[in-house]
Design a protein around this motif. Sequence first.
Motif, short mmCIF file in Angstrom:
data_model
loop_
_atom_site.label_atom_id
_atom_site.label_comp_id
_atom_site.label_asym_id
_atom_site.label_seq_id
_atom_site.Cartn_x
_atom_site.Cartn_y
_atom_site.Cartn_z
N SER A 144 -22.45 117.85 -27.87
CA SER A 144 -22.34 117.17 -26.57
C SER A 144 -23.08 117.94 -25.46
CB SER A 144 -20.88 116.93 -26.18
OG SER A 144 -20.23 118.13 -26.05
N THR A 145 -23.20 119.27 -25.60
CA THR A 145 -23.95 120.03 -24.58
C THR A 145 -25.40 119.58 -24.57
OG1 THR A 145 -22.55 121.88 -25.16
CG2 THR A 145 -24.41 122.37 -23.73
N THR A 146 -25.99 119.49 -25.79
CA THR A 146 -27.39 119.06 -25.88
C THR A 146 -27.52 117.63 -25.35
OG1 THR A 146 -27.48 120.36 -27.90
CG2 THR A 146 -29.35 118.92 -27.47
N ALA A 147 -26.54 116.78 -25.70
CA ALA A 147 -26.60 115.38 -25.23
C ALA A 147 -26.55 115.33 -23.72
CB ALA A 147 -25.43 114.59 -25.83
N TRP A 148 -25.70 116.18 -23.14
CA TRP A 148 -25.60 116.23 -21.67
C TRP A 148 -26.93 116.67 -21.05
CZ3 TRP A 148 -23.37 114.62 -17.53
CH2 TRP A 148 -22.05 114.18 -17.57
N ILE A 149 -27.47 117.74 -21.65
CA ILE A 149 -28.73 118.27 -21.10
C ILE A 149 -29.81 117.21 -21.17
CG2 ILE A 149 -30.59 119.96 -21.50
CD1 ILE A 149 -28.43 121.98 -22.25
N SER A 150 -29.92 116.55 -22.35
CA SER A 150 -31.02 115.59 -22.49
C SER A 150 -30.82 114.40 -21.55
CB SER A 150 -31.16 115.17 -23.95
OG SER A 150 -30.76 113.87 -24.16
N ASP A 151 -29.58 113.90 -21.45
CA ASP A 151 -29.36 112.76 -20.54
C ASP A 151 -29.57 113.16 -19.08
OD1 ASP A 151 -28.85 111.27 -22.69
OD2 ASP A 151 -26.83 110.62 -22.14
N SER A 152 -29.17 114.42 -18.76
CA SER A 152 -29.30 114.85 -17.36
C SER A 152 -30.76 114.96 -16.96
CB SER A 152 -28.65 116.21 -17.14
OG SER A 152 -27.34 116.17 -17.58
N TYR A 153 -31.58 115.59 -17.84
CA TYR A 153 -32.97 115.75 -17.38
C TYR A 153 -33.68 114.41 -17.32
CZ TYR A 153 -35.45 115.83 -21.97
OH TYR A 153 -36.00 115.52 -23.18
N LEU A 154 -33.26 113.48 -18.24
CA LEU A 154 -33.89 112.15 -18.17
C LEU A 154 -33.49 111.45 -16.86
CD1 LEU A 154 -33.60 110.86 -21.85
CD2 LEU A 154 -35.67 111.42 -20.58
N ALA A 155 -32.19 111.51 -16.53
CA ALA A 155 -31.72 110.85 -15.31
C ALA A 155 -32.40 111.44 -14.07
CB ALA A 155 -30.20 110.99 -15.19
N LEU A 156 -32.49 112.79 -14.05
CA LEU A 156 -33.15 113.45 -12.90
C LEU A 156 -34.61 113.04 -12.81
CD1 LEU A 156 -31.60 116.99 -13.35
CD2 LEU A 156 -31.31 115.54 -11.33
N GLY A 157 -35.25 112.96 -13.97
CA GLY A 157 -36.67 112.58 -13.99
C GLY A 157 -36.85 111.14 -13.50
N ILE A 158 -35.98 110.24 -13.94
CA ILE A 158 -36.11 108.83 -13.54
C ILE A 158 -35.92 108.71 -12.02
CG2 ILE A 158 -35.00 106.54 -13.70
CD1 ILE A 158 -34.38 107.32 -16.67
N LEU A 159 -34.87 109.37 -11.51
CA LEU A 159 -34.62 109.28 -10.06
C LEU A 159 -35.75 109.91 -9.25
CD1 LEU A 159 -30.82 110.07 -9.86
CD2 LEU A 159 -31.95 107.89 -9.40
N GLY A 160 -36.21 111.08 -9.73
CA GLY A 160 -37.32 111.77 -9.04
C GLY A 160 -38.56 110.89 -9.03
N PHE A 161 -38.86 110.27 -10.17
CA PHE A 161 -40.06 109.42 -10.25
C PHE A 161 -39.91 108.20 -9.34
CE2 PHE A 161 -42.60 106.05 -12.39
CZ PHE A 161 -43.85 106.63 -12.17
N PHE A 162 -38.70 107.64 -9.28
CA PHE A 162 -38.47 106.47 -8.42
C PHE A 162 -38.78 106.83 -6.96
CE2 PHE A 162 -35.46 104.32 -5.57
CZ PHE A 162 -35.91 103.02 -5.73
N LEU A 163 -38.27 107.99 -6.51
CA LEU A 163 -38.54 108.40 -5.12
C LEU A 163 -40.02 108.71 -4.91
CD1 LEU A 163 -35.49 110.62 -4.20
CD2 LEU A 163 -35.93 108.27 -3.59
N PHE A 164 -40.63 109.27 -5.94
CA PHE A 164 -42.05 109.59 -5.91
C PHE A 164 -42.86 108.30 -5.66
CE2 PHE A 164 -44.36 113.27 -8.21
CZ PHE A 164 -45.34 113.28 -7.24
#
Length: 461
Positions: free
Chosen positions: A339-359
């Motif tokens: 679950s730690t790896t799952a959290w990390i992978s989902d978190s960086y994807l979510a951060l990337g999607i939000l960052g790209f949206f604002l970009f």
Amino acid sequence: MNKNSSNIMALAPNTPNKRETVCIFGTGDFGRALGHQMIQSGYPVVYGSRSTQISNLIPKDAEVLSHAEAAQKAAIIIIAIQRQHYNFLTPLAEILRGKVLVDISNNLKLNQYPESNAEYLAQLLPGSKVVKAFNTVSAWALQSGTLDASRQVFVCGDDVEAKQMVMNIVRALGLTPLDKGSLLAAQEIENFPLQLFPMWKFPIFLSLGLTTFFFLYCLALDVIYTYIYEKNNFSFFIAITIPNRVCPVMALILLALVYLPGIFAAIIQLYRGTKYRRFPDWLDKWMLCRKQLGLIALAFASLHVVFTLVAPLRAFVRWRIGKGIVSQALNNKTEPLDSTTAWISDSYLALGILGFFLFVLLGITSLPSVSNNVNWREFRFVQSKLGYLSLILCTAHTLVYGGKWFLSPSAYRWYLPNIYMLSLVVPCAVLVVKFVLIFPCVDKPLTQIRQGWERNPKYSE
Ligand code: NAP
């Protein structure tokens, strides 16, 4: 007839709004295109040409006469002829005396002659009033009516009345005149159409330089190193894996470089205690190309998104997933979900999607059609506040994804840090200093300085 109707009669024009005849010297591409537009706008047009034979290319309704005859028919003469032929005008000096001559010429090279073409024309014909105009509009755009992107016509000249007359014609053609002052501005106006992406040069060269560096860096660590020490041939990484490492790194660094000059400017203003001293040239230039840096960063971010989305189609990725499944099957053991790896992978994807949206939002608001419709405060809010938020999200995306490599010795091939670590240096520095700058004890004096306060005023009351 009642009183009211007589008033209406008095207001009605007796004659149609007749425009003054305009003379155009030269029946070449530009002369014809301009003449065509002028006739459509109601101007009688007379051409001065070396040949008075009317060809079917010349706008219908226009007259074609010799230069001397045509010049006598109008107060304004547009010289649609290349500068190297201006000598033929000297014998016409008397006829052209007191007339407004519009110089529309361009050169082939920047600063081709010591003086501008318009100044040269004024020297040849000192009795005429020379005005520079129309040189930034192309004959093709005039003819086809596709002037949406370039409605501005720069106008300059020493005689205010002559300039006004030319600006009136510009307006009548549906274009927007922009008064650039005296004829001294002609050189600058003539250089405009010859400039090649002036604001893009630095961002493009910087991006090319950094991209080449990071590409070679990845090539050395991911392909050459693994080939030498692990005997693996990963040369196919050149096609997608390495570009997909370089693109996000470039996007993040360039986005940080959009905000770094603002940080430098704030530090310089705080140090000097005034905003009334010029920034160094390099900082001025850097500030002026922030939009271009941001747009290139957005292009890299978009490429990163596309490269990431095609990952499941790649043979290498499918092989690796298949290998994992087969190894579990052979060992008759299902790996538990970490679950730690799952959290990390989902978190960086979510951060990337939000960052790209604002970009993307930042990119859209930098388009003139959008930025013209928001006020200064709204523009600043998007470009500064949302821009920083985008930088925070994209930095966090990289940190969460690549953070695990900081402590892993295997990440330091040939004792060099992983590319993700390198990419974090500038953004983290920008964010840390920005964080310090928003502290009230720093922000307050900075705001005062930006409102005109000086620590050591030059002119004290
Ligand atoms: P062009 O098609 O070559 O026409 C120039 C005209 O000049 C010829 O048709 C000719 O007209 C006349 N001419 C040529 N040699 C001459 C000579 N020895 N003595 C007297 N007249 C001579 O050029 P253009 O594209 O129309 O450009 C004209 C001017 O507009 C140039 O200065 C150019 O820099 C400027 N300009 C052009 C554009 C564009 O998109 N084309 C855009 C902005 C500015 P006659 O045969 O009727 O005498």
